[in-house]
Scaffold this motif. Sequence first.
Motif, short mmCIF file in Angstrom:
data_model
loop_
_atom_site.label_atom_id
_atom_site.label_comp_id
_atom_site.label_asym_id
_atom_site.label_seq_id
_atom_site.Cartn_x
_atom_site.Cartn_y
_atom_site.Cartn_z
N VAL A 77 0.82 -1.16 -0.12
CA VAL A 77 0.07 0.01 -0.19
C VAL A 77 0.81 1.28 0.04
N HIS A 103 -2.26 -1.54 -3.65
CA HIS A 103 -3.40 -0.67 -3.24
C HIS A 103 -2.97 0.83 -3.14
N CYS A 105 -3.89 3.88 -1.34
CA CYS A 105 -4.58 3.89 -0.11
C CYS A 105 -4.03 4.54 0.93
N VAL A 107 -2.77 4.41 4.98
CA VAL A 107 -2.55 3.25 5.85
C VAL A 107 -3.48 3.02 6.77
N MET A 110 -7.25 0.70 5.13
CA MET A 110 -6.86 -0.21 4.13
C MET A 110 -7.78 -1.19 3.66
#
Length: 210
Positions: A77, A103, A105, A107, A110
């Motif tokens: 991520v 991803h 996004c 943290v 998620m």
Amino acid sequence: MWAAKLGKQLGNPTRSVGGWLVSKLLTVRNKVLEENAVQLCGIQPGDTVLELGHGPGLGLQSAAKLLTDPNGHLIGVDYSEYMHQMAKERMKELITSGKVTLHHCDVAAMPLAENTVDKVFHCNCYYFWPDLRKGATEIHRVMKPGGLMITTLRFSHLATLTAKRVLPGKNWHPDTYMAALKDSGFTDVKMEDKQHKDITFQAIYATALK
């Protein structure tokens, strides 16, 4: 002003000259931290592994080599769209095969199910989270009971960047992060000095207690 701009790019590199320079800096400076974080995790072939703030993808590459079991899966991520796209290009074959999932996004939010991750690692990352407690709580949520998280950093470099006002506030300090980890349900939280050739760095360990 330059310090604030550098700090902003370090926390969220953009597709710009500044972002490009930061990506090159991360590729050089983070290599030792990334590779050691992966090794310290004790990744097993069939683990589900998560890297937070994966940047250009150096740590992802190292971790993927250890997931030799068909059930082994790697997740990454990153908050930066630029880093997300860069890592997608670097890892495209493994993404296509289903071994790796990335991803774009925060943290603290998620898109992962609870209790699904065996190992988590990250480096030069948590200093930029607006709320360490939210981030730590979300990490704890997605980890399996007894799962191990490793964070690597170079304390001396962080102190220098803070003195130059590149890193704002107090989130950079390991004690602040470790306190957030403990408050979020992690146990055995500790920091140790490590040595890699002529480089001294620190590793924070935390186990998900559930």
